[in-house]
Enzyme design. Structure first.
Site, mmCIF file in Angstrom:
data_model
loop_
_atom_site.group_PDB
_atom_site.id
_atom_site.type_symbol
_atom_site.label_atom_id
_atom_site.label_comp_id
_atom_site.label_asym_id
_atom_site.label_seq_id
_atom_site.Cartn_x
_atom_site.Cartn_y
_atom_site.Cartn_z
ATOM 1 N N TYR A 117 0.872 -1.177 0.000
ATOM 2 C CA TYR A 117 0.000 0.000 0.000
ATOM 3 C C TYR A 117 0.904 1.220 0.000
ATOM 4 O O TYR A 117 1.860 1.291 0.779
ATOM 5 C CB TYR A 117 -0.883 -0.004 1.258
ATOM 6 C CG TYR A 117 -1.648 1.284 1.496
ATOM 7 C CD1 TYR A 117 -2.965 1.418 1.078
ATOM 8 C CD2 TYR A 117 -1.047 2.369 2.142
ATOM 9 C CE1 TYR A 117 -3.669 2.595 1.290
ATOM 10 C CE2 TYR A 117 -1.734 3.548 2.349
ATOM 11 C CZ TYR A 117 -3.045 3.658 1.923
ATOM 12 O OH TYR A 117 -3.740 4.827 2.133
ATOM 13 N N GLU A 205 -3.390 7.536 -3.715
ATOM 14 C CA GLU A 205 -3.378 6.271 -2.979
ATOM 15 C C GLU A 205 -3.251 5.121 -3.967
ATOM 16 O O GLU A 205 -4.046 5.019 -4.892
ATOM 17 C CB GLU A 205 -4.670 6.144 -2.171
ATOM 18 C CG GLU A 205 -4.679 4.977 -1.219
ATOM 19 C CD GLU A 205 -6.005 4.881 -0.473
ATOM 20 O OE1 GLU A 205 -6.001 5.011 0.761
ATOM 21 O OE2 GLU A 205 -7.040 4.677 -1.129
#
Ligand code: GDP
Ligand code: MN
Length: 394
Positions: A117, A205
């Protein structure tokens, strides 16, 4: 402002961040021809809606899978595209109503060996951008932060310096990458930050950022938000806006230069000035109520805009009362009053309304409302207005 995954992937590519090949398909396109032109057989089909959690979501006309599906042939892919487009996808982020899928993204499937991530966002407390990286990707990041915070690495970026190579190299070391991959990750993160700055993003993101079977990094899902205040200097980004995905009342408000944001409560607010609007919402909550919207009609709103504003707040079927709080400076209280009367005449409504007027033309404004025949409770000040509307809505 928010954009779709396919648009975000294109921006990443523009900034030399490696992404799998992909192309968007709109409702009504020739799906068959588009599929035939692809240079691969297995296809990853991804619903394009402004909401995350698609993989774990489900369709209203249940398909047995969510908004991300890998088809093993073009024939199957055609079925998936036909089933997804026009169907409603429900995810943790869409609410129960879900979102209608109008377009899908066809991506070349990746053989994943590890999911990470990565995100860059503005940390309001630190007043700086931060880069976050986790060795557990794919799943929701709040869960990682709760369960294993040690796996979430955070770099604070000094804006005058930017993200530095030593910072990204150190990060790659911390997660134990061999030299080649450390260099690749470091380059990728530096490019992400270049994009973040160049386009005035408020969030980038990548979830997941993956290491594929050949040991290369690829961003396979991205989400980008932009700072609305910077949009005037990015006409290319403004073009990416998809009003179909946004709240229709908010889109309409924007057309009339009104700053409207729908909220979950039942007391509609019509206020001039963002600060006064915030204070009004705070006091409604203080007295035990919940605002149905934020609305700042601006410092110089005219009668026409106020009529529009009033119609927009009335479109929310949850509302049980309206509070009008105007501190007339350039805005004249009588113009606001006339706008309200105009809107009320064309939209029959019988909800309780509390009005607090102060400043320019306050007496004339009250006179317009009194002689209109509308049922209105006047308030002496802001606190009185909030208190009265909350009681009337009980
Ligand atoms: P989200 O659920 O809206 O965040 O959508 P994602 O694009 O992140 O997809 C959800 C999950 O599907 C990812 O975390 C991956 O595990 C998987 N996924 C997405 N694209 C691919 C792909 O190309 N290949 C493989 N093997 N898995 C994928
Ligand atoms: Mn994702």
């Amino acid at each position: 402002m928010n954009i779709h995954e396919y648009q975000a992937q294109n921006l990443l590519k523009e900034f030399n961040v490696p992404v799998p090949f992909g192309r968007v398909v709109f409702s009504g396109d020739d799906y068959q021809a588009i599929l035939e032109a692809l240079h691969f057989d297995k296809v990853c089909i991804k619903a394009q809606v402004h909401a995350g959690g698609r993989g774990a979501g489900h369709f209203k006309n249940d398909l047995g899978y969510g908004g991300v599906k890998i088809a093993s042939s073009k024939k199957e892919a055609l079925d998936v595209i036909n089933s997804m487009i026009g169907n409603t996808l429900v995810t943790e982020q869409t609410g129960n109503g879900g979102k209608i899928v109008h377009k899908v993204y066809l991506a070349e499937p990746v053989q994943i060996s590890q999911e990470y991530y990565a995100a860059i966002l503005v940390d309001r407390d630190l007043r700086r951008p931060v880069l976050m990286l986790s060795t557990e990707g794919g799943i929701d990041i709040e869960a990682i932060a709760d369960r294993s915070p040690e796996k979430l690495h955070k770099i604070i970026i000094e804006p005058s310096m930017g993200l530095t190579i030593s910072q990204t190299k150190e990060l790659a070391d911390q997660i134990g990458l061999p030299m080649e991959q450390a260099r690749e990750l470091s380059d990728l993160l530096l490019q992400l930050y270049a994009l973040f700055v160049a386009k005035d993003c408020s969030l980038i993101e990548i979830n997941p950022l993956v290491l594929d079977k050949n040991g290369h990094f690829l961003a396979i899902d991205s989400k980008i938000n932009f700072d609305d205040n910077a949009l005037p200097r990015h006409p290319d980004i403004v073009k990416l806006r998809d009003v179909e995905e946004e709240n229709p009342n908010e889109v309409e408000a924007l057309q009339y230069n009104l700053n409207y944001i729908a909220l979950g409560g039942n007391i509609a607010c019509l206020v001039n000035g963002a600060g006064l609007a915030m204070a009004t919402m705070d006091l409604i909550q203080y007295h035990g109520g919940q605002p149905a919207n934020f609305l700042d009609i601006g410092g110089g709103a005219n009668e026409e805009q106020i009529t529009r504003a009033f119609r927009i707040i009335l479109k929310n079927s949850n509302i049980r009362g309206i509070v009008v709080n105007i501190f007339g400076g350039i805005v004249k209280c009588n113009a606001v009053a006339q706008g309200i009367v105009n809107a009320a005449q064309t939209t029959s409504f019988s909800l309780p309304m509390v009005v607090r007027f102060e400043g320019t033309n306050v007496e004339e404004g009250k006179e317009v409302l009194k002689s209109s025949g509308l049922k209105i409770t006047f308030a002496n000040d802001l606190d009185d207005a909030a208190n009265k509307i909350v009681n009337l809505c009980k």
